[in-house]
Design an enzyme around this catalytic site. Structure first.
Site, PDB file in Angstrom:
ATOM      1  N   ASP A 279      42.695  30.988  89.170  1.00 46.51           N
ATOM      2  CA  ASP A 279      43.870  31.366  88.232  1.00 46.51           C
ATOM      3  C   ASP A 279      45.013  30.971  89.073  1.00 46.51           C
ATOM      4  O   ASP A 279      45.608  31.632  87.948  1.00 46.51           O
ATOM      5  CB  ASP A 279      43.468  32.699  88.073  1.00 46.51           C
ATOM      6  CG  ASP A 279      42.184  32.909  87.328  1.00 46.51           C
ATOM      7  OD1 ASP A 279      41.191  32.260  86.880  1.00 46.51           O
ATOM      8  OD2 ASP A 279      41.852  34.472  87.719  1.00 46.51           O
ATOM      9  N   ASP A 504      33.453  41.900  87.654  1.00 42.97           N
ATOM     10  CA  ASP A 504      34.962  41.393  87.868  1.00 42.97           C
ATOM     11  C   ASP A 504      35.631  42.165  87.365  1.00 42.97           C
ATOM     12  O   ASP A 504      36.717  41.833  88.202  1.00 42.97           O
ATOM     13  CB  ASP A 504      34.924  40.828  86.734  1.00 42.97           C
ATOM     14  CG  ASP A 504      33.940  39.524  86.432  1.00 42.97           C
ATOM     15  OD1 ASP A 504      33.752  38.869  87.260  1.00 42.97           O
ATOM     16  OD2 ASP A 504      33.062  39.245  85.344  1.00 42.97           O
TER      17      ASP A 504
HETATM   18  C1  BGC Z   1      37.084  40.402  93.728  1.00 48.53           C
HETATM   19  C2  BGC Z   1      37.212  39.697  95.373  1.00 48.53           C
HETATM   20  C3  BGC Z   1      35.847  39.278  94.932  1.00 48.53           C
HETATM   21  C4  BGC Z   1      35.438  38.633  94.372  1.00 48.53           C
HETATM   22  C5  BGC Z   1      33.589  38.019  94.418  1.00 48.53           C
HETATM   23  C6  BGC Z   1      36.809  39.213  92.944  1.00 48.53           C
HETATM   24  O1  BGC Z   1      36.837  39.274  91.504  1.00 48.53           O
HETATM   25  O2  BGC Z   1      38.595  40.257  93.218  1.00 48.53           O
HETATM   26  O3  BGC Z   1      37.148  40.934  95.530  1.00 48.53           O
HETATM   27  O4  BGC Z   1      35.352  39.368  96.036  1.00 48.53           O
HETATM   28  O5  BGC Z   1      35.627  38.902  92.621  1.00 48.53           O
HETATM   29  O6  BGC Z   1      32.860  38.781  93.733  1.00 48.53           O
END
Ligand code: BGC
Length: 565
Positions: A279, A504
């Site tokens: 992003d 998320d």
């Molecule tokens: C989070 C991370 C996480 C990743 C995979 C992201 O949205 O901020 O902490 O490791 O997702 O689940």
């Protein structure tokens, strides 16, 4: 993960002509050799010119392109991707910082708008650094393209690492064993992840396990590099641990230790795929002033340059390791697919790929749809499907002038565009298909028969979100295509970078020491903002912090898997 979109009408195209220059003049110096393609879209009295420079000679670290207009054409300044100037009929374009180095075989595309009266005859000769561009290669020499010792597509002929920590969580879920053997991304989402956090082993332990899984055969290890200063500037759910100005800690406290570990001889036979900074660069295109979608944090990150610097540093450092394959995050079609976002995103990729010692050859490819929900293929329409006398692109709320309606067409077009700018023709795309399946009872099985364009699209579309700007724990989503190599032209692999079942973002405020904020896009009652065109968030309720296990979502993803489990 933030997303956004902006709809824009396109310029009226009256005539398009392309011509390719390959003159017969002998180069003044064997070192400089070039080809220039000049193409225009002419609307009568004015035109847009695209000028593609291909360096056929030795690498240059700065360039100046010259040509003369045969008629009274006038460049409308400033033009783009170069410093343009005109004196009489003579036009000069000099490089910007990000496209100054052109390796042998590299290309860059620059352009301008112009006005004219009478006829618009194209210029017939171009020079680069004073030498005529004849289109002839000066002779044998090292060609562009990947290191001969590296796989062009690292996924080809290789198995992919299964993260035992994720596997254990999947196996603990009813029915989870059906997918627990799938490879998923290993996220280095803070410095502590390098050494390990509760429930997640550190990088060395992962790599040791990868060597064990490889058992002497080719194996891809997928690691996500995700810890930029001021991370996640357009959303709060994955805000990171580093302050906006803390580029030094990013370099020495995060990238350097990761690079040191990846470079260890014990791991030299692994094919290490890095997914670089989800992003970040797309946010600098869409979520900044003067757009309505701007956020203060993205304006800051654009102004301080630390996303570009950080990505450049990561590409350079990690790209120096012979068995590392860097893939940079390119957003997804429902964010970058609009004309005013698409090429500017490729351009900022070029800028980052030339920052902090990086070169475009440090980029093996790009990844689309990381952790997002955009459908892989819309089976029943394209942006150009005509309903009610016009393409749906032009008059539906869902498509809203986007060029693309799905990830496969977006990813393939992005690759072509990247190649037309600073990147190598051999780059490949990855598509994250972890959660874009959209199966289950609500999946349409045929095109709508409605003659109303909005009804047609809404009844036909596989992506069931309220808006493609929605990104958090989407209700109704399912697992997508299972990971595999070479699934389509230009696509190195379908991958599951976001581990299914990991949230998320929290659906309400949850205090934590991970730097994670509360983003209302994860709240099912939220009615939206300009980045999702003021739609409902579509998020599931009762969600934990981003990255934490979300059992209910895991179950729904399995139930709505497409292809079904
Ligand atoms: C989070 C991370 C996480 C990743 C995979 C992201 O949205 O901020 O902490 O490791 O997702 O689940």
């Amino acid at each position: 993960m933030p997303r956004r979109l902006t709809a824009m009408a396109t310029a009226l195209v009256v005539a398009t002509t392309t011509l390719s220059m390959a003159l017969t003049t002998t180069p003044a110096s064997a070192a400089v050799a070039c080809r220039v393609d000049y193409s225009v879209t002419d609307w009568g009295g004015g035109f847009t010119a695209r000028v593609r420079i291909e360096n056929l000679g030795d690498a240059v670290s700065g360039w100046s392109l010259g040509f003369a207009f045969p008629g009274n054409q006038r460049v409308t300044l400033p033009g783009w991707s170069a410093n343009w100037s005109q004196s009489g009929a003579n036009v000069t374009a000099t490089n910007l910082a990000w496209n100054g180095s052109l390796g042998t075989g590299a290309t860059t595309e620059i352009g301008f708008n112009a006005t004219y009266s009478g006829s618009n005859t194209a210029p017939t000769s171009f020079s680069l650094n004073g030498t005529a561009c004849t289109g002839e290669d000066p002779g044998p020499g090292p060609g562009p393209g990947p290191d001969p010792n590296k796989a062009n597509n690292p996924y080809e002929g290789a198995r992919v690492y299964v993260n035992p920590d994720w596997q254990a969580r999947a196996n603990a879920e009813p029915g989870g064993s059906r997918i627990a053997n799938q490879p998923t991304g290993v996220w280095m989402d803070r410095r502590a992840a390098i050494t390990g956090t509760p429930g997640a082993r550190g990088l060395v332990a992962h790599l040791d396990e990868a060597v064990r899984q490889a058992a002497g055969n080719p194996l891809v290890f997928q690691v996500v590099i995700y810890n930029l200063p001021g991370r996640d500037c357009a959303a709060l759910a994955s805000n990171g641990e580093l302050e906006a100005d803390d580029i030094d800690t990013y370099k020495t406290g995060y990238i350097d230790p990761i690079a040191e570990i990846l470079a260890r001889p014990a791991y030299a036979n692994l094919r290490i795929v890095t997914v670089i900074e989800i992003d970040s660069l797309p946010n600098l295109i869409t979520n900044v002033a003067p757009r309505e979608t701007q956020t203060e944090n993205c304006n800051t990150m654009k102004a301080n340059g630390n996303y570009v610097k950080g990505v450049g540093y990561a590409l350079n450092k990690l790209g120096d390791i012979p068995n590392v394959y860097n893939y940079v995050d390119a957003g997804h079609h429902g964010w970058i697919g609009w004309d005013d976002n698409f090429n500017p995103t490729v351009q900022i990729m070029c800028q980052a790929a030339n920052a902090e010692g990086a070169t475009p050859s440090d980029v093996w490819g790009f990844i689309a749809n990381t952790a997002n929900y955009s459908a892989l293929r819309e089976e029943f329409f394209t942006a150009n499907t005509v309903v009610g006398g016009r393409p749906v692109r032009e008059h539906t709320d869902w498509v809203d002038w986007n060029r693309y309606v799905d990830e496969l067409t977006f990813a393939q077009a992005f690759r072509t565009q990247a190649d037309s700018q600073c990147f190598d023709a051999n780059i490949g795309m990855l598509i994250d298909t972890s959660r874009n399946g959209w199966g289950g009872a609500d999946r349409p099985t045929s095109a709508s028969t409605s003659t109303d364009a909005n009804t047609f699209v809404n009844e036909s579309r596989i992506d069931r979100r309220f808006n493609t700007g929605n990104w958090c724990n989407q209700s109704g989503a399912g697992l997508g295509e299972r990971p595999r190599a070479n699934p389509a032209t230009g696509v190195d692999a379908f991958v599951w970078i976001k581990p299914p079942g990991e949230s998320d973002g929290a659906s309400e405020e949850i205090p934590n020491d991970e730097g994670k904020g509360f983003d209302r896009m994860c709240d099912p009652t939220y009615e939206g903002n300009p980045r999702n065109n003021d739609n409902m968030s579509g998020a599931l309720g009762d969600a934990p912090l981003s990255g934490h296990w979300f059992s209910a979502q895991f179950q729904e993803l399995m139930a709505n898997a497409y292809p079904a489990l």
